[in-house]
Scaffold this active site. Structure first.
Site, short mmCIF file in Angstrom:
data_model
loop_
_atom_site.label_atom_id
_atom_site.label_comp_id
_atom_site.label_asym_id
_atom_site.label_seq_id
_atom_site.Cartn_x
_atom_site.Cartn_y
_atom_site.Cartn_z
N ASP A 48 74.73 17.59 22.56
CA ASP A 48 75.87 17.07 21.30
C ASP A 48 76.41 16.18 22.10
O ASP A 48 77.28 16.39 22.76
CB ASP A 48 76.68 18.39 21.10
CG ASP A 48 78.09 18.39 20.58
OD1 ASP A 48 77.74 19.12 18.77
OD2 ASP A 48 78.96 18.04 20.92
N TYR A 53 83.00 9.68 22.39
CA TYR A 53 82.37 10.25 24.22
C TYR A 53 81.71 8.63 24.89
O TYR A 53 81.94 8.87 25.98
CB TYR A 53 81.61 10.78 23.94
CG TYR A 53 81.53 12.58 23.90
CD1 TYR A 53 82.91 12.86 23.84
CD2 TYR A 53 80.89 13.67 23.59
CE1 TYR A 53 83.02 14.25 22.37
CE2 TYR A 53 80.98 14.51 22.92
CZ TYR A 53 82.26 14.99 22.85
OH TYR A 53 82.51 16.30 21.87
N LYS A 78 79.99 12.55 16.79
CA LYS A 78 80.65 13.17 15.51
C LYS A 78 81.61 12.03 14.84
O LYS A 78 81.46 11.17 15.83
CB LYS A 78 81.76 13.74 16.11
CG LYS A 78 81.26 15.12 16.86
CD LYS A 78 82.37 15.89 17.35
CE LYS A 78 81.18 16.61 18.26
NZ LYS A 78 80.87 16.57 19.65
N HIS A 111 85.14 15.25 13.47
CA HIS A 111 85.10 15.13 15.34
C HIS A 111 87.20 16.08 14.76
O HIS A 111 87.35 17.11 15.53
CB HIS A 111 86.35 14.06 15.86
CG HIS A 111 85.74 14.75 17.21
ND1 HIS A 111 85.22 13.58 17.92
CD2 HIS A 111 85.47 15.68 18.36
CE1 HIS A 111 85.02 13.96 19.70
NE2 HIS A 111 85.27 15.29 19.16
N LYS A 239 78.44 22.55 29.34
CA LYS A 239 78.19 21.07 29.62
C LYS A 239 78.33 21.08 31.04
O LYS A 239 79.03 21.72 32.14
CB LYS A 239 79.32 20.23 29.79
CG LYS A 239 79.42 19.03 30.33
CD LYS A 239 80.86 17.94 29.24
CE LYS A 239 82.12 17.91 30.88
NZ LYS A 239 82.77 19.34 29.78
P1 A2P Z 1 79.74 19.85 36.82
O1 A2P Z 1 79.33 19.21 35.62
O2 A2P Z 1 80.34 19.19 38.01
O3 A2P Z 1 78.58 20.82 36.37
P2 A2P Z 1 82.84 23.16 29.50
O4 A2P Z 1 81.71 23.28 29.23
O5 A2P Z 1 83.28 24.54 29.52
O6 A2P Z 1 83.52 21.82 29.09
O7 A2P Z 1 82.72 23.87 31.32
C1 A2P Z 1 82.41 21.74 31.73
C2 A2P Z 1 82.36 22.15 33.01
O8 A2P Z 1 82.01 23.74 34.11
C3 A2P Z 1 82.33 21.28 34.22
O9 A2P Z 1 83.65 20.84 35.38
C4 A2P Z 1 81.23 21.79 35.01
O10 A2P Z 1 80.75 21.03 36.16
C5 A2P Z 1 81.60 23.18 35.47
N1 A2P Z 1 79.59 24.39 34.61
C6 A2P Z 1 79.36 23.86 33.93
N2 A2P Z 1 77.88 25.03 34.34
C7 A2P Z 1 78.52 25.43 35.10
C8 A2P Z 1 78.70 26.89 35.89
N3 A2P Z 1 77.32 27.58 35.69
N4 A2P Z 1 79.36 27.38 36.74
C9 A2P Z 1 80.34 26.65 37.39
N5 A2P Z 1 81.20 26.18 36.89
C10 A2P Z 1 80.02 25.03 35.62
#
Ligand code: A2P
Length: 283
Positions: A48, A53, A78, A111, A239
């Site tokens: 996605d 972005y 988007k 978007h 993400k």
């Molecule tokens: P990072 O990219 O440093 O791994 P969302 O998808 O809700 O927007 O959240 C993204 C954020 O959550 C990013 O800061 C990512 O950090 C972090 N993140 C992604 N996967 C995990 C995980 N399994 N445990 C903790 N934090 C995570």
């Protein structure tokens, strides 16, 4: 959903892999390309992105170099807010295709809705944009068309005028911010909800009840958030740029939350949201 390659089926019959790899806030260039290559290696087949972005070129590089056939991947992008309207949408779509170096998209989303704060003509603007989406769909440039951040009062006028109904609405959705009214409206109209920031950007993962459930299944809070989306019929787009987390976020198919646990998470109080409200944004 039993495995990462399982799909939700959109109302037009198109299959969409049940967890997408989100790329918001991943910088263009090597960072996004490497993150996607790691994600594809971990089994993701659904990516996605968005014009806004600013990473479509890096996304495209990953798609070309990953070794998979184009049709093995599901790619979403988007349309950005400055490009609304019939002609501008068609031009923006071509720019996205050129940046991604693709000849078709699997899913293209508006978007954000034009809103009343931005223009008295917000409904007309959304309709003109949607007409361009319908043309691209009929021309087979896109396999599915949809929306993002649309609330029921944005959706209703569009549904009344649309020739082709939107198939997806991608909204902020996570523990403590479940936008139930939007979800119910869309599910009633066979519009698949995709969750952006399903982990609440990492800010909701310390919720004690979530940790209790995670401990029970020997899973992480992030994995519970992703599993909870899937069991609610919602497609999560987690993400990460961290290899171990990219993999961790796919390992959600060897347990099942009870109906009671789903309900408990549904009812957790508001703890955090991004503050990007579709009627208030000024971008
Ligand atoms: P990072 O990219 O440093 O791994 P969302 O998808 O809700 O927007 O959240 C993204 C954020 O959550 C990013 O800061 C990512 O950090 C972090 N993140 C992604 N996967 C995990 C995980 N399994 N445990 C903790 N934090 C995570």
């Amino acid at each position: 959903m039993q495995k990462l390659s399982d799909c939700f089926i959109l109302a037009n019959g198109v299959s969409i892999p049940c967890i997408g790899f989100g790329t918001w806030q991943i910088p263009d260039g090597d960072t996004v390309t490497q993150s996607i290559l790691k994600a594809i290696e971990a089994g993701y087949r659904h990516i996605d992105t968005a014009a806004a972005y600013n990473n479509e070129k890096g996304v495209g590089r990953a798609i070309r170099s990953c070794g998979l056939k184009r049709e093995e991947l599901f790619i979403t992008s988007k349309l950005w807010n400055t490009q609304r309207g019939y002609d501008k949408t068609l031009a923006a779509f071509e720019q996205t295709m050129s940046d991604l170096q693709l000849d078709y998209l699997d899913l293209y989303l508006i978007h954000w809705p034009a809103n009343a704060k931005q223009s008295q003509d917000w409904q007309k603007i959304n309709q003109a944009t949607w007409r361009a989406f319908e043309k691209l769909y009929k021309d087979k440039r896109i396999r599915a068309i949809g929306l993002s951040n649309f609330l029921p009062h944005h959706l209703e006028p569009l549904l009344n005028q649309a020739e082709i109904l939107p198939l997806v609405n991608q909204i902020e959705f996570h523990l403590g911010y479940t936008q139930r009214v939007v979800v119910d409206f869309c599910q009633l109209h066979h519009i698949l909800i995709e969750a952006w920031s399903p982990l609440g950007q990492g800010k909701v993962l310390a919720e004690p009840e979530l940790i209790r459930i995670a401990d029970k299944y020997q899973k992480t809070p992030a994995q519970i958030c992703i599993r909870w989306c899937l069991q609610g019929g919602i497609l999560p787009l987690p993400k990460s740029t961290t290899s171990s987390r990219i993999r961790e976020n796919t390992m959600v198919f060897d347990f099942e939350l009870s109906a009671q646990e789903v309900q408990t998470i549904n009812q957790l109080p508001h703890c955090w949201d991004s503050g990007f409200y579709p009627d208030k944004i000024d971008f």
